[in-house]
Write a protein that holds these residues in place. Sequence first.
Motif, short mmCIF file in Angstrom:
data_model
loop_
_atom_site.label_atom_id
_atom_site.label_comp_id
_atom_site.label_asym_id
_atom_site.label_seq_id
_atom_site.Cartn_x
_atom_site.Cartn_y
_atom_site.Cartn_z
N THR A 231 23.80 41.56 35.47
CA THR A 231 24.54 42.31 36.47
C THR A 231 26.02 42.10 36.21
O THR A 231 26.49 40.96 36.18
CB THR A 231 24.17 41.83 37.88
OG1 THR A 231 22.77 42.03 38.07
CG2 THR A 231 24.93 42.61 38.95
N PRO A 232 26.77 43.17 35.98
CA PRO A 232 28.19 43.00 35.62
C PRO A 232 28.96 42.23 36.69
O PRO A 232 28.98 42.63 37.85
CB PRO A 232 28.70 44.45 35.54
CG PRO A 232 27.49 45.27 35.30
CD PRO A 232 26.37 44.57 36.01
N PRO A 233 29.57 41.10 36.30
CA PRO A 233 30.38 40.38 37.26
C PRO A 233 31.68 41.14 37.53
O PRO A 233 32.18 41.84 36.65
CB PRO A 233 30.68 39.06 36.55
CG PRO A 233 30.48 39.33 35.10
CD PRO A 233 29.50 40.45 34.98
N VAL A 234 32.18 41.05 38.75
CA VAL A 234 33.45 41.70 39.08
C VAL A 234 34.47 40.61 39.39
O VAL A 234 34.30 39.82 40.32
CB VAL A 234 33.30 42.63 40.30
CG1 VAL A 234 34.60 43.41 40.51
CG2 VAL A 234 32.14 43.60 40.11
N LEU A 235 35.52 40.56 38.60
CA LEU A 235 36.54 39.53 38.74
C LEU A 235 37.84 40.18 39.22
O LEU A 235 37.91 41.40 39.37
CB LEU A 235 36.77 38.86 37.38
CG LEU A 235 35.50 38.43 36.64
CD1 LEU A 235 35.83 38.05 35.21
CD2 LEU A 235 34.84 37.26 37.37
N SER A 236 38.85 39.36 39.42
CA SER A 236 40.17 39.92 39.66
C SER A 236 41.15 39.16 38.77
O SER A 236 40.91 38.01 38.40
CB SER A 236 40.56 39.81 41.13
OG SER A 236 40.52 38.46 41.55
N CYS A 237 42.23 39.84 38.38
CA CYS A 237 43.20 39.21 37.50
C CYS A 237 44.56 39.87 37.67
O CYS A 237 44.67 40.92 38.30
CB CYS A 237 42.75 39.34 36.03
SG CYS A 237 42.81 41.02 35.39
N SER A 238 45.55 39.21 37.13
CA SER A 238 46.86 39.84 37.04
C SER A 238 47.30 39.80 35.59
O SER A 238 47.55 38.72 35.03
CB SER A 238 47.89 39.10 37.91
OG SER A 238 49.20 39.55 37.56
N ALA A 239 47.34 40.98 34.98
CA ALA A 239 47.77 41.05 33.59
C ALA A 239 49.25 40.66 33.50
O ALA A 239 49.67 39.97 32.58
CB ALA A 239 47.57 42.46 33.05
N ARG A 240 50.01 41.05 34.51
CA ARG A 240 51.44 40.78 34.49
C ARG A 240 51.73 39.28 34.55
O ARG A 240 52.59 38.77 33.86
CB ARG A 240 52.12 41.49 35.66
CG ARG A 240 53.62 41.27 35.69
CD ARG A 240 54.26 42.01 36.83
NE ARG A 240 54.44 43.42 36.51
CZ ARG A 240 54.86 44.32 37.38
NH1 ARG A 240 55.11 43.98 38.63
NH2 ARG A 240 55.01 45.58 37.01
#
Length: 334
Positions: A231-240
């Motif tokens: 099941t695709p995990p959903v993450l959060s990130c900041s590329a900046r």
Amino acid sequence: MAAIDLDTYVKGVLDGRRALVARAITLVESTRPGHRALAQELLTQLLPHSGRARRIGISGVPGVGKSTFIDAFGTLLTSLGHRVAVLAVDPSSTRTGGSILGDKTRMERLAVDPAAFVRPSPSAGTLGGVAKATRESMVVMEAAGYDVILVETVGVGQSETAVADMVDSFLLLTLARTGDQLQGIKKGVLELADVITVNKADGPHERDAKAAARELAGALRLMHGKDAFWTPPVLSCSARESTGLELVWERLEQHRALLDSAGRLTAKRRDQQVGWTWAMVRDELLGRLHADPAVREAAPDLERQVREGRLTATRAAERILETFEERTTPPAGA
Ligand code: GDP
């Protein structure tokens, strides 16, 4: 530029010499008949040295932060000791007009990183042509020792499917949206994604991004069911701000390890090879059909009859194919 012979190309690529890697890719991208023969010989010699890299597709709508992400993510990976190649599939691009994707100026750190190689999208015109060139460039990059290949694509048309068909894992970048989180994301793309990350989780947006990630994760669990292979995990990130990127890498590695342990990675890559074979047959046949003089002569009249309702589309299609076949099939008994 002086012509380079096959051995020089092979040795140059295997030694990872940048200038020769770049020339080899230009050769592979070329549609000139003389180049194509040499390119295929080169690829045949490089093939045994390819296939060991992690192949990752990266997609997301324009403005989601793909190039910022790849710059930061690629830099993280080279700091971990990886050698990173960035390729792009963007059929709308033309080299002279400046491509949307893979533009070096968009990846400032990676473009000057000695352990990275950023290549803009080939401008071969059709999606089939661009995808073929990118797949073959991947072989060159792997033979040159790049062990992570990132293939970036715009979130439009069929280019995402084409990229999903050439990578091990597919990463989708998305943004936090209020309200219905699924609305802004094309359903078909969600089905391709192996890992999803909500970008721009920084400053005042951080909370929204995290909430969006949770919501989307729940939706995906429903979509995939609890017995799903992955099941695709959903993450959060900041590329900046380069935050959350380690976890994205970890999850991509997990996905690949799972494929590998289940014997699915080898099967997936073999299936992809067979799929590419037929895709190329289709592209080539279609190209020949459109270039065929008899077909070109017959087509306008048939199209007119269809427009005027004097001929059914089915019948017109049959006539076009018959016209083509008469010219490509030798007469019986010959
Ligand atoms: P692309 O079109 O998907 O390649 O997106 P870009 O990488 O060009 O980014 C589009 C805009 O979003 C630029 O102005 C970036 O500076 C900004 N951006 C990208 N990543 C982030 C991020 O993590 N946080 C914030 N706040 N802005 C970002």
